[in-house]
Write an enzyme that holds these catalytic residues in place. Structure first.
Site, PDB file in Angstrom:
ATOM      1  CB  THR A   1     -13.356  -9.727   6.716  1.00 32.13           C
ATOM      2  OG1 THR A   1     -12.892  -8.980   7.845  1.00 32.13           O
ATOM      3  CG2 THR A   1     -12.298 -10.729   6.288  1.00 32.13           C
TER       4      THR A   1
ATOM      5  CG  ASN B   1       1.983 -24.668  -1.595  1.00 29.17           C
ATOM      6  OD1 ASN B   1       2.799 -23.779  -1.698  1.00 29.17           O
ATOM      7  ND2 ASN B   1       0.982 -24.652  -0.736  1.00 29.17           N
ATOM      8  CB  CYS B   2       3.304 -25.369  -7.393  1.00 28.00           C
ATOM      9  SG  CYS B   2       2.144 -24.130  -6.782  1.00 28.00           S
TER      10      CYS B   2
ATOM     11  N   GLY C   1      -6.123 -15.371  -0.553  1.00 28.77           N
ATOM     12  CA  GLY C   1      -5.732 -16.725  -0.952  1.00 28.77           C
ATOM     13  C   GLY C   1      -6.897 -17.697  -1.060  1.00 28.77           C
TER      14      GLY C   1
ATOM     15  CG  ASN D   1      -9.208  -2.879  12.598  1.00 35.71           C
ATOM     16  OD1 ASN D   1     -10.331  -2.479  12.910  1.00 35.71           O
ATOM     17  ND2 ASN D   1      -8.158  -2.091  12.528  1.00 35.71           N
ATOM     18  CB  ILE D   2     -10.103  -9.044   9.912  1.00 32.45           C
ATOM     19  CG1 ILE D   2     -10.047  -8.858  11.441  1.00 32.45           C
ATOM     20  CG2 ILE D   2      -9.647 -10.446   9.526  1.00 32.45           C
ATOM     21  CD1 ILE D   2     -10.848  -9.886  12.225  1.00 32.45           C
TER      22      ILE D   2
ATOM     23  CE  LYS E   1      -2.502 -15.572 -42.259  1.00 31.10           C
ATOM     24  NZ  LYS E   1      -3.511 -15.871 -43.243  1.00 31.10           N
TER      25      LYS E   1
ATOM     26  CE1 TYR F   1       6.838 -16.951 -38.172  1.00 25.37           C
ATOM     27  CE2 TYR F   1       7.183 -14.977 -39.500  1.00 25.37           C
ATOM     28  CZ  TYR F   1       7.169 -16.360 -39.382  1.00 25.37           C
ATOM     29  OH  TYR F   1       7.499 -17.142 -40.454  1.00 25.37           O
TER      30      TYR F   1
END
Ligand code: FAD
Length: 640
Positions: free
Chosen positions: A275, A43-44, A284, A279-280, A439, A431
């Site tokens: 939920t 999708n992205c 997303g 069982n569910i 820093k 660094y």
């Protein structure tokens, strides 16, 4: 045969759950039911395929039903829409969209990964053939085909969220003149207004016509084009329109099955992503999540959380007792030359919770470079962080050309692991001069926040200046006189930092001193000097640069373009072009160099300046106007 798991939705969360289930349990029967013709697509990546950045359509198809079925032994059924759930008998009702038939499929466990869909409000005229939403492969194909057949030259993108912005950029890459319409006064709602202003400026420079604070009232067909009538009375005509005004969860199925939803339609799940029916599971975009920062309920539709949640649901179904600790909304988007990233809460969200700036939360703004300034090619960025009086990081935002994602990822990681601003000061990050500074900008944010909490910095935000009583304050500009030529906050007096100790007597000790410099560092040093001498003082966060961008009005401004600066001494004929490389110089370096070079130039000579700082074009133009020189043009360059 082991347990039977049916997954509704076969893209981010669903495909991720299915693959994990198989890795954990070779004997499970796994069925994916997907109403579209594709599973596990990117999708992205869709906007970038439309823009031609991703050349091959096939690259978007991460998995085919055949490949996934073969490798993971999963029964993948596309064009199969689940239309009902019979919880008592643990069955789903499936409609085969190709054949038009309906059948029942049993399950031991059901995972709802139905995602979300773009919002399409009932705006009159919205059904026209050249008005599109972008959500899946068929949407992408439709847009691509329309562009190939009709060769549109103009587009209106409605919605300034990440999909709208990505589309604006990609359509512009395809050569279209793009107008963006956004109802809010800013694009990218996860950002604070002042951070979004950097985007507005950049969109403007890239030639995007920005229409902020106005909505679409009506679409009207005018020949082959569409007239987009705006709520402020204006209209825009375009060959095509993209709608990207938000998403709503696909939770009708859950609702019909009697599962609990929140007011936005988000399915309620516990920390195991179950939920109220054991069982569910649901994962997303379709679920309500806890916000990592404070546990408050939220809808955070992003690919990262969906994928991780899919994995957790699979783990729990396989008896692993995993919990989801919440989402923090970490996101990043590319916008022409800029990267824009954020994590956690922004200031509007904090204030909506009733939190007060300067009491319940504090903010720091920093304008560092992506790496050591003495190494070629450092790029400026703007970082902003909100934190609590206890030092908890509440949110952070970053905009810049390089290293933005890295800084937000570090901040997001610290937040996820429960660290606070003090931990930022301790982070030991990789660094070497080409990569960062000894820093790192993230360390610097920590130092700044630590100083705020210790009372060593008292900061003032640009939007608080208007509320100050001019008789009770002195506005002190500690930049060099040449920088003052670039513009000043009205009413300010100028004492350069290096003269402050000797000229302090010019300041009224009975007034509060509001100090500013270009980006905040010299202002901070000045406030330290002044407070040691007993002055009450505050430093303007982000300095003049941040203020100047924040107060500009980009609504309705004609778009411009460009980058390479050419300044000349007022003549029309050019006798010689002198080049100046001002890339990556620390302020006030670039404009000082311009001043020096110009002083040594003859009438009629032209100075061509190469710069990497996106704020520099405006500076150079202002300087040229103030000094009687002529600003010739600005253009983008690949050099350097
Ligand atoms: P989806 O991946 O949308 O999958 C849901 C699937 O369920 C759909 O294929 C749908 O057809 C199917 N379905 C729905 N109802 C039924 C039903 N009743 N029966 C059968 N099937 C059904 N996020 C990021 O984090 N970063 C990005 O850069 C980014 N860019 C994006 C760009 C675009 C153009 C789009 C559209 C989204 C982008 N996202 C991005 C968002 C991200 O793609 C989503 O958050 C993520 O895909 C959600 O995963 P999901 O599994 O919940 O839903």
């Amino acid at each position: 045969m082991g347990k039977k798991v049916v997954i509704v939705g076969g893209v981010a969360g669903g495909a991720s759950a299915a693959a994990r289930l198989r890795r954990l349990d070779e004997s499970a029967e796994i069925v994916i039911l997907e109403r579209g013709s594709y599973i596990s697509f990117a999708n992205c990546g869709l906007p970038y395929y439309i823009g031609g950045v991703i050349g091959e359509r096939e690259s978007l198809l991460l998995q085919t039903p055949e490949k996934m079925g073969g490798r993971f032994n999963i029964d993948v059924r596309i064009n199969s829409e689940v239309t009902g759930i019979d919880r008592d008998n643990r069955q789903v009702l499936v409609r085969n969209l190709e054949k038009g038939t309906t059948y029942k499929e049993s399950y031991d466990y059901l995972i709802l990964a139905t995602g979300s869909s773009p919002v399409a409000p009932p705006i009159p005229g919205i059904e026209q053939a050249n008005i599109f939403s972008l959500w899946n492969i068929p949407d992408t194909d439709r847009i691509k085909e329309y562009m190939e057949v009709h060769r549109p030259e103009t587009a209106v993108v409605v919605g300034g969220g990440f999909i709208g912005l990505e589309m604006a950029e990609n359509l512009a890459h395809q050569g279209l003149a793009v107008s963006l319409v956004e109802m809010l006064p800013q694009v990218m709602a996860p950002l604070d207004f002042d951070m979004a202003q950097i985007l507005h400026e950049h969109l403007f420079q890239e030639g995007i016509d920005l229409n902020l604070g106005t909505g679409v009232k009506e679409f009207e067909k005018v020949g082959r084009r569409t007239r987009v009538r705006l709520s402020d009375g204006r209209h825009l005509d375009a060959d095509m329109v993209i709608l990207a005004i938000g998403v709503k969860p696909n939770s009708l199925l859950a609702q019909k099955a009697g599962l609990d939803l929140n007011m936005f339609g988000g399915v309620l799940v516990d920390e195991h992503l179950r939920t109220k029916d054991p069982n569910i599971y649901a994962v997303g975009d379709v679920i309500e999540v806890a916000h990592l920062v404070d546990g408050e309920k939220a809808m955070i539709p992003l690919a990262g959380p969906a994928n991780k949640q899919g994995r957790i649901a699979a783990d729990n179904i396989c008896g692993m007792d995993r919990t989801y600790r919440g989402s923090q909304g970490t996101s990043v988007v590319k916008l022409f030359d800029l990267s824009v990233a954020s994590t956690g809460y922004n200031e509007k969200q904090l204030q909506k919770k009733g939190l007060r700036r300067g009491q319940d939360y504090f903010s720091v703004v920093s304008l560092p470079k992506s790496h050591a300034e003495y190494y070629p090619g450092p790029m400026p960025m703007t970082l902003k962080m909100h934190f609590s009086p206890e030092g908890k990081i509440l949110g952070a935002q970053a905009v810049g050309q390089e290293g933005v994602d890295k800084r937000i990822d570090v901040l997001a990681t610290v937040m996820r692991l429960g660290g606070g601003v003090h931990q930022l000061t301790e982070l030991e990050l990789a660094y070497a001069p080409p990569f960062s500074s000894a820093k790192d900008p993230v360390n610097m944010l920590g130092f700044m926040a630590d100083n705020v909490l210790a009372g060593k910095i008292t900061a003032i935000s640009w939007d608080e200046l208007g509320g100050l009583d001019p008789d009770k304050i002195v506005l002190l500009d500690v930049r060099e006189p040449i920088e003052v030529q670039l513009g000043q906050i009205p009413g300010a007096i100028n004492i350069p930092l290096d003269q402050l100790r000797h000229r302090m007597g010019e300041l009224d000790p009975d007034r509060e001193i509001i100090v500013y410099c270009a980006v905040g560092l010299r202002g901070y040093l000045a406030t330290r000097i002044l407070s040691h001498h007993g002055y009450a003082c505050r430093n303007l966060s982000g300095g003049f640069r941040f203020y100047q961008t924040a107060v500009q009005d980009f609504r309705g401004a004609a778009p411009g373009s460009g980058f390479r600066q050419v300044v000349s001494g007022g003549q029309d004929t050019c006798s010689r072009v002198i080049e100046l490389d001002a890339c990556g110089m620390q302020c006030p370096g670039p404009i000082m160099k311009v001043n020096e070079k110009m002083a040594a130039m003859e009438e009629g000579e032209v100075l061509e300046i190469l710069a990497t700082d996106p704020g520099f074009p405006a500076d150079a133009q202002a300087w040229a106007e103030k000094t009687g020189n002529r600003f010739i043009s600005r253009e983008k360059s690949d050099r350097g």
